[in-house]
Design an enzyme around this catalytic site. Structure first.
Site, PDB file in Angstrom:
ATOM      1  N   HIS A   1       0.148  -0.978  -0.207  1.00  0.00           N
ATOM      2  CA  HIS A   1      -0.051  -0.472  -0.256  1.00  0.00           C
ATOM      3  C   HIS A   1       0.801   1.115  -0.209  1.00  0.00           C
ATOM      4  O   HIS A   1       2.237   0.914  -0.254  1.00  0.00           O
ATOM      5  CB  HIS A   1      -1.262   0.491   1.053  1.00  0.00           C
ATOM      6  CG  HIS A   1       0.205   0.024   2.605  1.00  0.00           C
ATOM      7  ND1 HIS A   1       0.664   0.467   3.354  1.00  0.00           N
ATOM      8  CD2 HIS A   1       0.118  -1.559   3.239  1.00  0.00           C
ATOM      9  CE1 HIS A   1       1.113   0.161   4.739  1.00  0.00           C
ATOM     10  NE2 HIS A   1       0.165  -1.270   4.354  1.00  0.00           N
TER      11      HIS A   1
ATOM     12  N   HIS B   1       4.078   1.503   2.248  1.00  0.00           N
ATOM     13  CA  HIS B   1       5.653   0.743   1.430  1.00  0.00           C
ATOM     14  C   HIS B   1       6.047   1.568   0.241  1.00  0.00           C
ATOM     15  O   HIS B   1       6.564   1.218   0.455  1.00  0.00           O
ATOM     16  CB  HIS B   1       4.772  -1.198   1.002  1.00  0.00           C
ATOM     17  CG  HIS B   1       4.204  -1.876   1.779  1.00  0.00           C
ATOM     18  ND1 HIS B   1       2.780  -1.850   2.295  1.00  0.00           N
ATOM     19  CD2 HIS B   1       4.866  -2.659   3.675  1.00  0.00           C
ATOM     20  CE1 HIS B   1       2.465  -2.537   2.448  1.00  0.00           C
ATOM     21  NE2 HIS B   1       3.816  -3.242   3.684  1.00  0.00           N
TER      22      HIS B   1
END
Ligand code: PAF
Length: 272
Positions: free
Chosen positions: A31, A34
């Protein structure tokens, strides 16, 4: 972008790289949180490797290991677009053998807060990060502040085991309404998601209050008024080294919450 499936392949690939290497260890279901770590790694290094490995040893019996989201193809696409050089996706069989030498989290700071409610969790995290560091041998490794205790323990492991790796912290990335990004947010129903918001709201309120009072009990009382969760596991006030504190210490305080909303366990924190 290279896909490296075994430690042997990753070690070979690593040997071919000349220059600095940024490493972002993940369990996939990538997501924005990250992605912000990957972007930072991309900016600061000649090469970037992301690992995607749902590590069985950091899940306790009865936790969500089996249902943890696995979206390898979508994750590869995200990595490719972010300019990642290689993704390392080993299997548990390739990473672990029977009767292994084990890394143990420290007796105190590995067994308070997250470590108290998930005993052994950090043993598994440190075991796998140790392996990943030895395979990838990065110049810099990137971890999010949302997993604040994990971040602290990894820095401690780097010191204690003399890894020549710089640990870089990434800010917690939030949805527009404040919910901290997490691969586990997809477990929340619409109604639960609304109530999950009370966690970041309570932390925001705590940060604001800490500008006018250093009194932790008073701040906690206000946080409890805001929280609308099903089971609160902890509200904790620690310094940056995870020592419990009795008063707010400006620029050296982390306020943490762990709570269940429905059957989903969420953690969040704010650094003040
Ligand atoms: O934070 C995570 O996603 C995991 O704990 C990590 C660091 C990738 C180890 O499995």
């Amino acid at each position: 972008m290279k896909i490296l499936k075994t430690p042997a392949e990753a070690i070979e690939y690593r040997k071919s790289l000349k220059g600095t290497l940024g490493f972002v260890p993940t369990m996939g279901a990538l997501h924005e949180g990250h992605l912000s770590l990957i972007k930072k790694a991309r900016e600061e290094n000649d090469f970037v490797i992301v690992s995607i490995f749902v590590n069985p040893t950091q899940f306790l019996p009865g936790e969500d290991f089996n249902k943890y989201p696995r979206r390898l193809e979508a994750d590869f696409e995200i990595c490719k677009r972010a300019g990642v050089d290689a993704v390392f996706t080993p299997s548990p069989e390739n990473m672990y053998s029977e009767d292994e030498i084990l890394v143990k989290a420290p007796k105190i700071k590995g067994y308070i807060l997250e470590g108290f409610f998930r005993p052994g969790h950090f043993d598994g995290v440190l075991q796998v990060v140790n392996k990943l560091f030895n395979i990838i041998r990065p110049t810099r490794a990137y971890f999010g502040k949302k997993d604040a205790q994990q971040l602290y323990l990894i820095k401690q492991m780097v010191k204690n085991f003399f890894f020549d790796i710089e640990i870089i912290e990434g800010e917690t990335i939030r949805e527009k309404d404040g919910l901290a990004m997490s691969s586990r947010n997809i477990y929340l129903s619409e109604e639960e998601r609304k109530r999950a918001l009370s966690i970041s709201k309570a932390l925001k309120r705590a940060a604001k209050l800490s500008m006018s009072t250093k009194n932790i009990e008073k701040i906690k009382e206000e946080m409890l008024k805001i929280l609308d969760v099903d089971k609160l596991q902890y509200i904790a006030f620690v310094d940056r080294d995870f020592n419990y504190i009795e008063k707010i210490q400006p620029n050296n305080t982390i306020i943490l919450i762990a709570a269940y909303v429905g059957s989903t366990r969420l953690i969040d924190n704010i650094w003040i």
